[in-house]
Motif scaffolding. Sequence first.
Motif, PDB file in Angstrom:
ATOM      1  N   ILE A 152      11.345   0.756   0.021  1.00 58.60           N
ATOM      2  CA  ILE A 152       9.709  -0.229   0.551  1.00 58.60           C
ATOM      3  C   ILE A 152      10.524  -1.208   0.479  1.00 58.60           C
ATOM      4  N   ASN A 153      11.264  -1.502  -0.862  1.00 59.62           N
ATOM      5  CA  ASN A 153      11.847  -3.011  -1.228  1.00 59.62           C
ATOM      6  C   ASN A 153      12.476  -3.522  -0.488  1.00 59.62           C
ATOM      7  N   ALA A 172      13.987   5.870  -5.748  1.00 62.24           N
ATOM      8  CA  ALA A 172      14.572   6.343  -3.963  1.00 62.24           C
ATOM      9  C   ALA A 172      13.363   5.639  -3.345  1.00 62.24           C
ATOM     10  N   ALA A 173      12.676   5.876  -3.076  1.00 59.12           N
ATOM     11  CA  ALA A 173      11.590   5.848  -1.873  1.00 59.12           C
ATOM     12  C   ALA A 173      11.033   4.305  -2.638  1.00 59.12           C
ATOM     13  N   LEU A 178       8.121   2.196 -12.216  1.00 59.13           N
ATOM     14  CA  LEU A 178       9.016   1.831 -12.031  1.00 59.13           C
ATOM     15  C   LEU A 178       9.696   2.488 -13.732  1.00 59.13           C
ATOM     16  N   GLN A 179       9.229   0.865 -14.447  1.00 60.52           N
ATOM     17  CA  GLN A 179      10.594   0.157 -15.306  1.00 60.52           C
ATOM     18  C   GLN A 179      10.392   0.863 -16.766  1.00 60.52           C
ATOM     19  N   GLY A 181       1.056  -1.243  -0.028  1.00 63.62           N
ATOM     20  CA  GLY A 181       0.177   0.106   0.069  1.00 63.62           C
ATOM     21  C   GLY A 181       0.724   0.984  -0.142  1.00 63.62           C
ATOM     22  N   GLU A 182       2.001   1.263   0.842  1.00 63.92           N
ATOM     23  CA  GLU A 182       3.127   2.260   0.993  1.00 63.92           C
ATOM     24  C   GLU A 182       3.042   2.252  -0.858  1.00 63.92           C
ATOM     25  N   ALA A 183       4.161   1.079  -1.048  1.00 62.55           N
ATOM     26  CA  ALA A 183       4.859   1.332  -2.421  1.00 62.55           C
ATOM     27  C   ALA A 183       3.816   2.451  -3.386  1.00 62.55           C
TER      28      ALA A 183
END
Length: 409
Positions: free
Chosen positions: A305-306, A300-301, A334-335, A284-286
């Motif tokens: 998280i990962n 970066a975020a 992201l990719q 959920g944060e991601a």
Amino acid sequence: MSSDPWGRVDETGTVYVRTADGEKVVGSWQAGSPEEALAYFERKYEGLVVEIGLLEKRVKTTDLSSKDALTAIEHLREQVDAHHAVGDLDALGKRLDKLVELVEARREERKAQRARQSDEARRAKEALVVEAEELAQSDQWRAAGERLRALVDTWKGLPRLDRKSDDELWHRFSHARSAFSKRRKQHFAQLDAQREEARRTKERLVAEAESLSDSTDWGPTAARYRELMTEWKAAGRAQREHEEDLWNRFRGAQDVFFAARSSVFAERDAEQAENLKLKEELAGEAEKLLPITDLKAARAAFRAINERWEAIGHVPRDARPRVEGRMHAVERALQEAEEAEWRRTNPEARARAAGLTGQLQAAVDRLKGQIEQARAQGNTAKAEKLERELEGRQALLDQALKGLQEFGG
């Protein structure tokens, strides 16, 4: 004897014209009366008046060259000075003198205009050279390349300078373009080399991951998989056509191992349930990172998280696709953002995509024409066969167009 204000005919038939320097012999007339003689040479005078008038108009209203104008004036002056006409020849001479002055003034004006134009062209070309030399150091490959092409078009539209100056400026301009092209080629060659090196590294990581997939040495093997993941991330991205397949094999090998470990350690279900809760929170944060507006910050975020995600451990097997799928969706976004950024700086890839699209479009258009021809000839079987081929080509074209749109084209 007959006479008028500008000439006379004596008793021998000799015709004279009056000038400021006295009478001049015009010619001899034996074919008729003195009046006819004067009328004949007066018409010749009128002819000169007309010719001078026409030349005056050409000089004033057209771009007649100074050389041609002076040649025409000299031709008329020879006729006036020959005194073969009766009329105010002095006035015609004065008109020709004024016309010479006008032509000379025009010549000087044009000379000054050419000098001004040459000076303007020199300043313009010097400005183009300076800008090209600045662009030669740019890393904005696409924008700088387009601007350099525009500068070439601007250069072509400017007048040439003297040969020495023009050649010197063009040499600097051309050298700047060549320097930029060389740097751009080196950049993309280096990028290709980096991606090839990443592919080789990931091939090695995949091979080791697959060799560990059937291990029952749970602790050390799991630790080694985490190390392999760190090495994977540090390797960078391989070529697009290899990256996804390598990743699927890498993750697949890990999945086999961790699935086996999970089945052996069923008693850890409770722990894994807690892990699931934590990973769902991280997922959920991601997901809050979407949509991506700041790629660097989002990357970066997500990395942070990962790292927390990887530290948590495994979740129940049946819940893994769902919760990992949420993270994978963010990772894919992201990719894709990274790929979009890369594509925006890769005009060669866009050119290849555009070329493929053009070839497929031509093939589709050709098949459509062949289908129409077959139907017109009543050859239904051939038309249906061509339509099946058209469906395949159209599907490829649609896919190529979609790919081209991703380049912003």
